[in-house]
Design an enzyme around this catalytic site. Structure first.
Site, PDB file in Angstrom:
ATOM      1  N   ASP A 107       0.762  -1.316   0.157  1.00 22.02           N
ATOM      2  CA  ASP A 107       0.117  -0.156  -0.038  1.00 22.02           C
ATOM      3  C   ASP A 107       0.985   1.452  -0.023  1.00 22.02           C
ATOM      4  O   ASP A 107       0.653   2.253   0.625  1.00 22.02           O
ATOM      5  CB  ASP A 107      -0.913  -0.006   1.136  1.00 22.02           C
ATOM      6  CG  ASP A 107      -2.073   0.995   1.203  1.00 22.02           C
ATOM      7  OD1 ASP A 107      -2.516   1.276  -0.167  1.00 22.02           O
ATOM      8  OD2 ASP A 107      -2.776   1.245   2.072  1.00 22.02           O
ATOM      9  N   ASP A 146      -4.215  -5.261  -4.124  1.00 22.96           N
ATOM     10  CA  ASP A 146      -4.020  -3.713  -4.382  1.00 22.96           C
ATOM     11  C   ASP A 146      -2.465  -3.722  -5.010  1.00 22.96           C
ATOM     12  O   ASP A 146      -2.194  -2.580  -5.695  1.00 22.96           O
ATOM     13  CB  ASP A 146      -3.789  -2.908  -3.169  1.00 22.96           C
ATOM     14  CG  ASP A 146      -5.231  -2.519  -2.693  1.00 22.96           C
ATOM     15  OD1 ASP A 146      -6.337  -2.941  -3.366  1.00 22.96           O
ATOM     16  OD2 ASP A 146      -5.830  -2.113  -1.499  1.00 22.96           O
ATOM     17  N   ASP A 292     -11.478   0.033   6.522  1.00 23.81           N
ATOM     18  CA  ASP A 292     -10.529   0.446   5.154  1.00 23.81           C
ATOM     19  C   ASP A 292      -9.380   1.474   5.925  1.00 23.81           C
ATOM     20  O   ASP A 292      -8.593   1.571   5.162  1.00 23.81           O
ATOM     21  CB  ASP A 292     -11.263   0.782   4.114  1.00 23.81           C
ATOM     22  CG  ASP A 292     -12.286  -0.102   3.374  1.00 23.81           C
ATOM     23  OD1 ASP A 292     -12.010  -1.081   3.504  1.00 23.81           O
ATOM     24  OD2 ASP A 292     -13.460   0.599   3.181  1.00 23.81           O
TER      25      ASP A 292
END
Length: 318
Positions: A107, A146, A292
């Site tokens: 991330d 991701d 989240d």
């Protein structure tokens, strides 16, 4: 083989269907379903709050739906943790859904779930232990959510580094967990166009994977994801001469996306885990009710924290 298998599964009730059959290596036919995590955040909350007015709905709608177990630095000795989870599922005659989420610079651009292994070599060791823990058992594995969408702030050297880590991870699973079906994550329809994602997938070693995954921790409808997945496959076919099956995270897409990705309000749970439904499988990968990050209706929370009020509202879509 694959076509015959899908015909077989179509004859089973959706609640009983599980993963498709073997190809060269992969999960065998299971007619008794996916594994329900006995230690999920929803189950733990219900057990700790039996008298809460929301507990019954959360228990019936969330806690008993097969949902992925995520593995990262919090898992401790990951080989032991993955082995115990895959072993428990095998003992129950069920198919586990497992997420590997520990890539170096995880991330990197988004930031809410930043972390991961301390270096590419540390990641290689970690993923080898993960795969080794699964060993010969059957599992569905989602590889690094991701990781192929999170390129916006990365330079080419960092992108190449990430691609190499993912390719290495897929090789480790092929060697050490031959009966796992591994899906390389490919973001969602709102992140990159199909041609771009097809290129990223191929460059990260998709040929070695069973398939790719879509919509993890996001909210796009199943129809939108199916359209996007098919478009990615058309690009893969045209550019590289192959296609792959894909799975869709339907855990929070019942009301679709409102354009926000971080704890948006008004979202709703989607189709429970099953085979088919426009993709190879529809899976609950992100647990409904888990934050989240410190944003939206989860302000003040940390990524992964279970928020019972958010979970409760997501059951009813408000």
């Amino acid at each position: 083989m694959h076509r015959r298998l899908l015909t077989l599964l179509a004859a089973l009730p959706l609640a009983l269907a599980a993963a498709p059959s073997t190809q060269a290596a992969g999960p065998a036919v299971k007619a008794n379903g996916f594994y329900v995590d006995p230690d999920s955040s929803a189950k733990r909350w219900v057990a700790a709050n039996p008298n809460d007015g929301r507990a019954s709905a959360i228990n019936s709608s969330l806690a008993n739906t097969p949902t992925a177990r995520w593995f990262g630095a919090w898992s401790g000795a990951v080989g032991t943790a993955a082995g115990a989870y895959a072993g428990a599922a095998a003992g129950a005659g069920k198919l586990p859904i497992m997420v590997a989420y520990n890539v170096y610079n995880r991330d990197y651009c988004g930031g809410h779930s930043a972390g991961g292994a301390s270096s590419p070599s540390a990641y290689a060791a970690w993923i080898s232990q993960f795969a080794g823990g699964i060993g010969g058992r059957e599992a569905v594995v989602i590889l690094e959510p991701d990781s192929l969408g999170d390129y916006g702030c990365m330079n080419q050297a960092q992108i190449t580094e990430r691609q190499n880590m993912l390719t290495g991870a897929l090789s480790a699973f092929a060697r050490q967990a031959p009966n796992a079906w591994v899906y390389l994550d490919s973001g969602n329809p709102g992140w990159a166009d199909a041609a771009t994602m097809a290129q990223r997938l191929n460059n990260a070693g998709l040929r070695q994977a069973h398939g790719f995954s879509l919509n993890i921790s996001n909210y796009f409808t199943t129809a939108e994801n199916t359209t996007y997945g098919n478009a990615v496959n058309r690009e893969l076919s045209a550019r590289y001469g192959y296609t792959k099956p894909f799975v869709v995270d339907t855990s929070r897409n019942g009301n679709g996306s409102n354009g926000q990705w971080c704890n948006p309000s008004g979202r709703r749970i989607g189709t429970p885990t099953q085979t088919g439904g426009g993709a190879e499988m529809l899976l609950w990968i992100k647990a409904p009710g888990e934050s989240d990050g410190n944003c939206g209706v989860g302000a003040g929370s940390s990524a992964g924290q279970f928020l019972p009020e958010v979970a409760y509202k997501m059951i009813y879509g408000y």
